[in-house]
Write a protein that holds these residues in place. Structure first.
Motif, short mmCIF file in Angstrom:
data_model
loop_
_atom_site.label_atom_id
_atom_site.label_comp_id
_atom_site.label_asym_id
_atom_site.label_seq_id
_atom_site.Cartn_x
_atom_site.Cartn_y
_atom_site.Cartn_z
N ASP A 178 37.46 -46.52 65.54
CA ASP A 178 37.01 -47.65 64.71
C ASP A 178 35.63 -48.22 65.02
O ASP A 178 35.28 -48.39 66.06
CB ASP A 178 38.08 -48.70 64.80
N HIS A 179 34.73 -48.51 63.56
CA HIS A 179 33.35 -48.85 63.59
C HIS A 179 33.42 -50.48 64.48
O HIS A 179 34.65 -51.10 64.05
CB HIS A 179 33.00 -49.16 62.11
N TYR A 180 32.58 -50.38 64.89
CA TYR A 180 32.43 -51.76 65.83
C TYR A 180 31.28 -52.35 65.38
O TYR A 180 31.06 -53.59 65.00
CB TYR A 180 32.50 -51.54 67.34
N GLU A 230 27.27 -47.85 59.62
CA GLU A 230 28.30 -46.81 59.65
C GLU A 230 27.79 -45.51 59.56
O GLU A 230 27.82 -45.19 58.07
CB GLU A 230 29.47 -47.41 58.69
N SER A 286 42.72 -43.22 67.72
CA SER A 286 41.67 -43.92 66.72
C SER A 286 40.30 -44.13 66.94
O SER A 286 39.97 -44.12 68.29
CB SER A 286 42.20 -45.20 66.06
N TYR A 290 31.33 -47.92 68.11
CA TYR A 290 32.63 -47.54 67.77
C TYR A 290 33.56 -47.92 68.91
O TYR A 290 33.18 -47.69 70.10
CB TYR A 290 32.84 -46.35 67.00
#
Length: 168
Positions: A92-94, A98, A90, A143
């Motif tokens: 994933d935005h952190y 975005e 995966s 991310y």
């Protein structure tokens, strides 16, 4: 692994036909030496996995420079045993803007329904959807990249970033 390479080559051809560029980000992992999670500290992942960046640049400081419309493919590779599979599970935005949107690989339609492309489960793909505004020259997104290694149990994480910039 041959199928993964074929998919990357196909994506490269497709990217040359479109406006954006294709960025292939390879995560290199020492699959023999990396201990199963949890690792003693978050910074210790840098000892076993990297993006091929120059010495002294930590994984969290590694950035892929992109423009709107570009495609990014993340893939994993073992540097110690070609039989081990490093699977990116995966993205994933952190933190930050975005600027990427995950874009699953297309499936092949068969009589009995859709079938995922062989080897595509080891890759993650995204498209850059945002560009800097008039007031800013650069934007960034941190991310979390999560991956597994076939000869270890559990998952590992790294937090690199994507930086978007205006066209010159």
């Amino acid at each position: 692994m041959k199928t993964t390479t074929q998919i990357l080559m196909l994506m490269a051809v497709i990217s040359f036909m479109s406006c954006g560029q294709l960025h292939v980000v390879t995560l290199y992992v020492d699959t023999e030496a990396i201990p199963s999670p949890p690792l003693p500290s978050k910074s210790s992942i840098d000892q076993y996995a990297n993006f091929g960046q120059p010495a002294g640049v930590a994984n969290k400081d590694y950035a892929t420079i992109v423009r709107k419309g570009d495609l990014i493919i993340w893939r994993g590779e073992s540097i110690s045993n070609p039989e081990h599979v490093v699977k990116i599970t995966s993205i994933d935005h952190y933190e930050g803007e975005e600027i990427i949107k995950l874009k699953p690989f297309n499936t092949i339609m068969r009589k009995d329904g859709p079938v995922a492309q062989i080897g595509s489960n080891e890759l993650v793909r995204a498209k850059v959807i945002l560009k800097p505004g008039k007031e800013e020259a650069y934007i960034r997104e941190e991310y979390i990249l999560t991956f597994t290694v076939s000869n270890k149990t559990g998952t590992f994480t790294i937090d690199p970033e994507v930086q978007g910039h205006k066209k010159k």
